[in-house]
Design an enzyme around this catalytic site. Sequence first.
Site, PDB file in Angstrom:
ATOM      1  N   GLU A  55     -10.840   3.790   3.719  1.00 59.79           N
ATOM      2  CA  GLU A  55      -9.929   4.619   2.923  1.00 59.79           C
ATOM      3  C   GLU A  55     -10.177   4.311   1.453  1.00 59.79           C
ATOM      4  OE1 GLU A  55      -5.821   4.309   4.187  1.00 59.79           O
ATOM      5  OE2 GLU A  55      -6.185   5.691   5.847  1.00 59.79           O
ATOM      6  N   HIS A  73      -4.394  13.803   1.200  1.00 61.66           N
ATOM      7  CA  HIS A  73      -4.640  12.921   2.344  1.00 61.66           C
ATOM      8  C   HIS A  73      -3.464  12.970   3.318  1.00 61.66           C
ATOM      9  CE1 HIS A  73      -5.677   9.344   4.709  1.00 61.66           C
ATOM     10  NE2 HIS A  73      -4.479   8.868   4.437  1.00 61.66           N
ATOM     11  N   GLN A 104      -4.576   1.976  15.265  1.00 56.06           N
ATOM     12  CA  GLN A 104      -3.465   2.536  14.483  1.00 56.06           C
ATOM     13  C   GLN A 104      -2.652   3.550  15.285  1.00 56.06           C
ATOM     14  OE1 GLN A 104      -4.844   4.132  10.737  1.00 56.06           O
ATOM     15  NE2 GLN A 104      -2.820   4.791  10.074  1.00 56.06           N
ATOM     16  N   THR A 107      -9.038  -5.991   3.645  1.00 54.98           N
ATOM     17  CA  THR A 107      -8.930  -5.002   2.566  1.00 54.98           C
ATOM     18  C   THR A 107      -9.883  -5.454   1.470  1.00 54.98           C
ATOM     19  OG1 THR A 107      -6.589  -4.616   3.064  1.00 54.98           O
ATOM     20  CG2 THR A 107      -7.371  -3.904   0.901  1.00 54.98           C
ATOM     21  N   ASP A 131       0.845  -1.192   0.000  1.00 60.53           N
ATOM     22  CA  ASP A 131       0.000   0.000   0.000  1.00 60.53           C
ATOM     23  C   ASP A 131       0.885   1.248   0.000  1.00 60.53           C
ATOM     24  OD1 ASP A 131      -2.416   1.242  -0.138  1.00 60.53           O
ATOM     25  OD2 ASP A 131      -2.827   1.164   2.004  1.00 60.53           O
ATOM     26  N   GLU A 170     -10.552  12.244   7.847  1.00 59.15           N
ATOM     27  CA  GLU A 170     -10.420  13.585   7.293  1.00 59.15           C
ATOM     28  C   GLU A 170     -11.748  14.347   7.348  1.00 59.15           C
ATOM     29  OE1 GLU A 170      -8.412  11.367   3.957  1.00 59.15           O
ATOM     30  OE2 GLU A 170      -7.758  13.404   3.507  1.00 59.15           O
ATOM     31  N   ASP A 203      -9.221   0.352   2.001  1.00 64.62           N
ATOM     32  CA  ASP A 203      -8.255  -0.015   3.036  1.00 64.62           C
ATOM     33  C   ASP A 203      -8.878   0.277   4.408  1.00 64.62           C
ATOM     34  OD1 ASP A 203      -5.915  -0.468   4.489  1.00 64.62           O
ATOM     35  OD2 ASP A 203      -5.103   1.519   4.067  1.00 64.62           O
ATOM     36  N   LYS A 244      -4.992  -2.400  10.113  1.00 60.75           N
ATOM     37  CA  LYS A 244      -5.313  -2.483   8.690  1.00 60.75           C
ATOM     38  C   LYS A 244      -5.530  -3.919   8.225  1.00 60.75           C
ATOM     39  CE  LYS A 244      -3.955   1.904   7.511  1.00 60.75           C
ATOM     40  NZ  LYS A 244      -4.691   2.837   6.640  1.00 60.75           N
ATOM     41  N   GLU A 302      -9.205   4.107  -2.219  1.00 60.49           N
ATOM     42  CA  GLU A 302      -7.957   3.981  -2.976  1.00 60.49           C
ATOM     43  C   GLU A 302      -8.226   3.330  -4.336  1.00 60.49           C
ATOM     44  OE1 GLU A 302      -4.719   2.175  -0.893  1.00 60.49           O
ATOM     45  OE2 GLU A 302      -5.317   2.982   1.063  1.00 60.49           O
ATOM     46  N   ARG A 308      -8.737   3.346  13.479  1.00 57.49           N
ATOM     47  CA  ARG A 308      -7.871   4.485  13.798  1.00 57.49           C
ATOM     48  C   ARG A 308      -7.332   4.436  15.223  1.00 57.49           C
ATOM     49  NH1 ARG A 308      -6.566   5.781   8.793  1.00 57.49           N
ATOM     50  NH2 ARG A 308      -8.396   6.327   7.560  1.00 57.49           N
TER      51      ARG A 308
END
Lengths: 432, 432
Positions: free
Chosen positions: A203, A138, A244, A261, A131, A379, A237, A257, A205, A241
């Site tokens: 996420e 971002h 993380q 996926t 990744d 975000e 993804d 993560k 992507e 949080r």
Amino acid sequence: MTMIDETHEPARKSWVESANGHPDFPIQNLPLGVFSVGNDSARIGCAIGEMILDLKALANAGQVDEHWRLALGLSTLNAWFAHGPADATALRKRLSELLSDEKHKAAVQPLLVPMERATMYLPCHIGDYTDFYVGIHHATNVGKQFRPDNPLLPNYKYVPIGYHGRASSVRVSGEPVIRPKGQRKAPDADVPEYGPSRRLDYELELGIFIGRGNRLGEPIPIGEAGEHIAGYCLLNDWSARDLQAWEYQPLGPFLAKNFLTSISAWVVTPDALAPFRRPMPPRPSGDPAPLLYLSDEKDRESGGLGIELEVAILTEEMRAAGAEPFVLSQGEAATAMYWSAAQILAHHASNGCNLQSGDLIGTGTLSTDRATGLGSLLEISRGGKEPIQLPDEEVRSFLEDGDELVLTARCTAEGAVPIGFGSCSGRILPAR
Amino acid sequence: MTMIDETHEPARKSWVESANGHPDFPIQNLPLGVFSVGNDSARIGCAIGEMILDLKALANAGQVDEHWRLALGLSTLNAWFAHGPADATALRKRLSELLSDEKHKAAVQPLLVPMERATMYLPCHIGDYTDFYVGIHHATNVGKQFRPDNPLLPNYKYVPIGYHGRASSVRVSGEPVIRPKGQRKAPDADVPEYGPSRRLDYELELGIFIGRGNRLGEPIPIGEAGEHIAGYCLLNDWSARDLQAWEYQPLGPFLAKNFLTSISAWVVTPDALAPFRRPMPPRPSGDPAPLLYLSDEKDRESGGLGIELEVAILTEEMRAAGAEPFVLSQGEAATAMYWSAAQILAHHASNGCNLQSGDLIGTGTLSTDRATGLGSLLEISRGGKEPIQLPDEEVRSFLEDGDELVLTARCTAEGAVPIGFGSCSGRILPAR
């Protein structure tokens, strides 16, 4: 900019009626995937409108080059992707001809299967999943939450930052998302505790599939990198949080993560994307030029991906009320990516690391520079500080059980028939 | 502490003469690997002294449980590892009997191959490779170079830190190490440049192979984690320190590591290691107790690995002079590891991440708390500031072209026949 051939002619129609005007899969797209119907074994197919053309059956019927029969008869696309770009282009031309010219209808129509009856699988056996982090907005948005004055680290504009992900937990669209448990530590807590994530996020992507690989010790020159790309998909993804934030120092994200996926089922080929390529956005003034091994004029001129990405959410309550999914963000890949797909590949192999056919590479979260184009709830809700309001008055900082996320993508360009990627979706289930 | 059975009896000898007194492979070890001889296909074997017993031929000869024939007839150990610990133990007992009792000699001897004639392969198809960081002295030593006052980050004593590595570039012992190129930036330079690494290093680690896997979404309880381990090997996590320093923020090491990872060819089983297990070293006073999902009394009592590790270097000049390799470090795994193998597995799967048979997990660099037991040149030369002197007056801060690194390991315990791991070696070739 990039060669456009007759397979892109807007006038070209398919005798598969549902393909004409189809938002994702007109005859100008022809993405590949792996499917099964009933008790048949999984096999390679090509999406055309609401139908799937069974390429194993097509190859067995002698309708394509006989040298392709072995690879097209397998249950993953790895071997086919290893054939490389010339065969990929030749297959596209042949499929376009077979599905447009009425004279082939009698032979080919029996090899079509309604998409709604098919079960989809991962397109490839994914040997390695990497990744990247090329979405500069971002990276800036996330960096600001940790370092308001210095959001981007000094290496960002020199190094296409990437890290290894977990291949075993990559799943095709539709896989449920079991809320992961893990260690989380509130900022004001003395010690961490183990429990269900409270800050589950997505996420947005793009995924890149490797076509021909390179041998260990042999870098891929930037000018050849495009020839090693077999195609693109959507990638979510999923990210916890809270896990993380606590685990990621000093070696990067791990359990936050690797619980899942998700990727979309159809691989859109570089040929299909040709009309939608554009120049890479100019680097902001003052930014360094890429080092030579990442620098290629052709890539600067056509490395930008004119792919319009969209994320929508459907909560349990919205579902019960029969509401439509609510769009969380919209934005174009080209404006989000600081590094191109070719730069990603050239960098990945620049130390001799061997990429293999069917490997998956994520771009990293693709947020635009606008508030309406943010690719994660981290975000959008500014780390949970500004929850968003949904149309039915529900609020969200992060994902709740029952929420379904749907990623979609569409490409448009003047003089070209629009194409899409299908969707990449997943619904949150409670922690076990 | 752990069950020891007749397969460990010191009095047990093999009719394979070279096994008796063999430093690595007496009949008390019986590690598994994959080999070929001449033009024969790769197959599973068991090391016994200077010989390899061909387990495919043995199974085909009806000398083992017929339910094992399929898995033992393949060219990787993945399917066999998925059989789990009961079958692993039963195979060990059967091999011990066949290789010790003279009555089996006539039938089994023809299935032996001299090790020196064999080519070795990776024992498994490695689906995913994960590298941990459980060597607390290594983490402290490295941390000190970056943060003298605060070498260990706050999560270290709660979280077995790990990250994903590259599976495609894991190779068996003997693979040459092509010096990688990459971006490196000197502290006093304004911009990075792309070129051959100047700070090429090794990392001494143990590798853990997954036996039975777990399904996505289903954590492995700490009390069951040991049953998911198929065996252990030596692992060299080759590292380009200059690339690493520049690239690793914020997502961890990437191209600094993924150009090559070397492992020893023989998988030493948990059964073979049983006499060499010991209690985990007590946590230093003041350290937090592991969270419940990482806490298990049996693991505390026997999770320590009494494996003596050694690293030696042979330079081009030493080789030309006919000198012996020079020992760079020696130390025991148990004293280096803050977290046990069972804790590593339980943590890895604690969020539902699915581990698969044949997956490889590295422990991270295993340095002891002594100056003679440091597992990398980064630590030995203190980041290159204190080059070491070799017996022939050469000096090394990092590895030079032509240098060969050899990792070995040996287990000893009172009342037990010592066993070893074979070696894990690699020689540096110039950058291409």
